[in-house]
Scaffold this motif. Sequence first.
Motif, short mmCIF file in Angstrom:
data_model
loop_
_atom_site.label_atom_id
_atom_site.label_comp_id
_atom_site.label_asym_id
_atom_site.label_seq_id
_atom_site.Cartn_x
_atom_site.Cartn_y
_atom_site.Cartn_z
N UNK A 52 29.51 30.37 55.28
CA UNK A 52 29.82 31.24 56.24
C UNK A 52 28.55 30.67 57.52
N UNK A 53 27.46 30.72 57.69
CA UNK A 53 26.18 30.90 58.22
C UNK A 53 25.25 32.20 58.08
N UNK A 54 24.52 32.29 58.83
CA UNK A 54 23.56 33.08 59.22
C UNK A 54 23.89 34.34 59.98
N UNK A 79 28.57 40.52 58.36
CA UNK A 79 28.72 41.46 57.15
C UNK A 79 27.39 41.92 56.55
N UNK A 80 26.31 42.11 56.38
CA UNK A 80 25.56 42.71 55.95
C UNK A 80 25.38 43.80 56.60
N UNK A 81 25.22 43.77 58.10
CA UNK A 81 25.09 44.84 58.47
C UNK A 81 26.23 45.97 58.49
N UNK A 82 27.17 45.51 58.46
CA UNK A 82 29.09 46.12 58.51
C UNK A 82 28.99 46.89 56.86
N UNK A 83 28.18 46.20 56.30
CA UNK A 83 28.05 46.67 54.75
C UNK A 83 27.35 48.06 55.23
N UNK A 84 25.93 47.52 55.93
CA UNK A 84 25.04 48.93 55.66
C UNK A 84 26.07 50.47 56.59
N UNK A 96 19.25 48.28 51.67
CA UNK A 96 19.18 46.81 50.81
C UNK A 96 19.46 46.21 52.33
N UNK A 97 20.62 45.93 52.44
CA UNK A 97 21.57 44.91 53.56
C UNK A 97 20.93 44.85 54.93
N UNK A 98 20.18 46.02 55.66
CA UNK A 98 19.59 46.19 56.37
C UNK A 98 18.15 45.00 56.40
N UNK A 99 17.87 45.54 55.13
CA UNK A 99 16.09 44.81 54.75
C UNK A 99 16.64 43.55 55.17
N UNK A 100 18.19 43.15 53.79
CA UNK A 100 18.43 41.75 53.92
C UNK A 100 18.01 41.00 55.39
N UNK A 101 19.07 41.39 56.19
CA UNK A 101 19.02 41.05 57.25
C UNK A 101 17.81 41.49 58.36
N UNK A 143 16.89 36.28 62.85
CA UNK A 143 17.18 35.51 63.81
C UNK A 143 18.92 35.36 64.47
N UNK A 144 19.38 35.79 63.46
CA UNK A 144 20.46 35.20 63.45
C UNK A 144 21.74 36.00 64.48
N UNK A 145 20.89 37.26 64.30
CA UNK A 145 21.40 38.61 65.83
C UNK A 145 20.77 38.39 66.78
N UNK A 146 19.68 37.95 67.45
CA UNK A 146 19.10 38.17 68.36
C UNK A 146 19.92 37.80 69.46
N UNK A 147 20.07 38.46 70.80
CA UNK A 147 20.88 38.23 71.28
C UNK A 147 22.13 38.37 71.59
N UNK A 148 22.41 38.65 70.17
CA UNK A 148 23.77 39.05 70.46
C UNK A 148 24.29 40.50 70.27
N UNK A 149 25.52 40.91 69.78
CA UNK A 149 26.02 41.87 70.29
C UNK A 149 25.92 42.95 68.81
N UNK A 150 25.36 42.60 68.21
CA UNK A 150 24.88 42.89 67.04
C UNK A 150 23.52 43.83 66.64
N UNK A 151 22.78 43.14 67.35
CA UNK A 151 21.49 43.67 67.58
C UNK A 151 21.60 45.71 68.44
N UNK A 152 23.04 46.24 68.71
CA UNK A 152 23.32 47.50 68.79
C UNK A 152 23.86 47.70 67.23
N UNK A 153 24.77 47.31 66.67
CA UNK A 153 25.28 47.81 65.05
C UNK A 153 23.21 47.23 63.97
N UNK A 154 22.66 46.99 64.64
CA UNK A 154 21.05 46.61 63.72
C UNK A 154 20.70 47.97 64.58
N UNK A 155 20.48 47.74 65.52
CA UNK A 155 20.02 49.11 65.91
C UNK A 155 20.25 50.69 65.41
N UNK A 156 22.06 50.67 65.27
CA UNK A 156 22.49 51.59 65.03
C UNK A 156 22.58 52.42 63.73
N UNK A 157 22.38 51.32 62.80
CA UNK A 157 22.15 51.08 61.45
C UNK A 157 20.37 51.55 61.41
#
Length: 96
Positions: A27-29, A35-40, A64-69, A75-89
């Motif tokens: 499915x790609x990075x 998926x990983x951030x959602x699980x975290x 574990x999921x956060x650290x894996x990302x 690099x797969x989430x830079x510049x995307x809306x995932x950055x907010x989820x990453x920071x929230x986690x």
Amino acid sequence: MTELINHPSHYNKLGRKECIQEMIELYGRHVTAIFCLGNAYKYLYRAGEKDGSPKEQDIEKAKWYFNFVDTHLNSAIRGSKCVKLFNDVRKGLKSA
């Protein structure tokens, strides 16, 4: 408890790659990072609330999921809306 967190046997099937590695290939990075951030997020949200799942274990799974990302897919989430989820986690893990 380490094996329940890092490499549970139910995510390793004979003759196949570990589930998370297979997901990256299929499915790609970017999708795997989401998926990983959602699980975290999920593990932090329900920490200690699910029967038979101690709060500490849920927090370790979230880490574990956060650290894996953070280590493998950042690099797969830079510049995307995932950055907010990453920071929230990340904030949730700091306050857990």
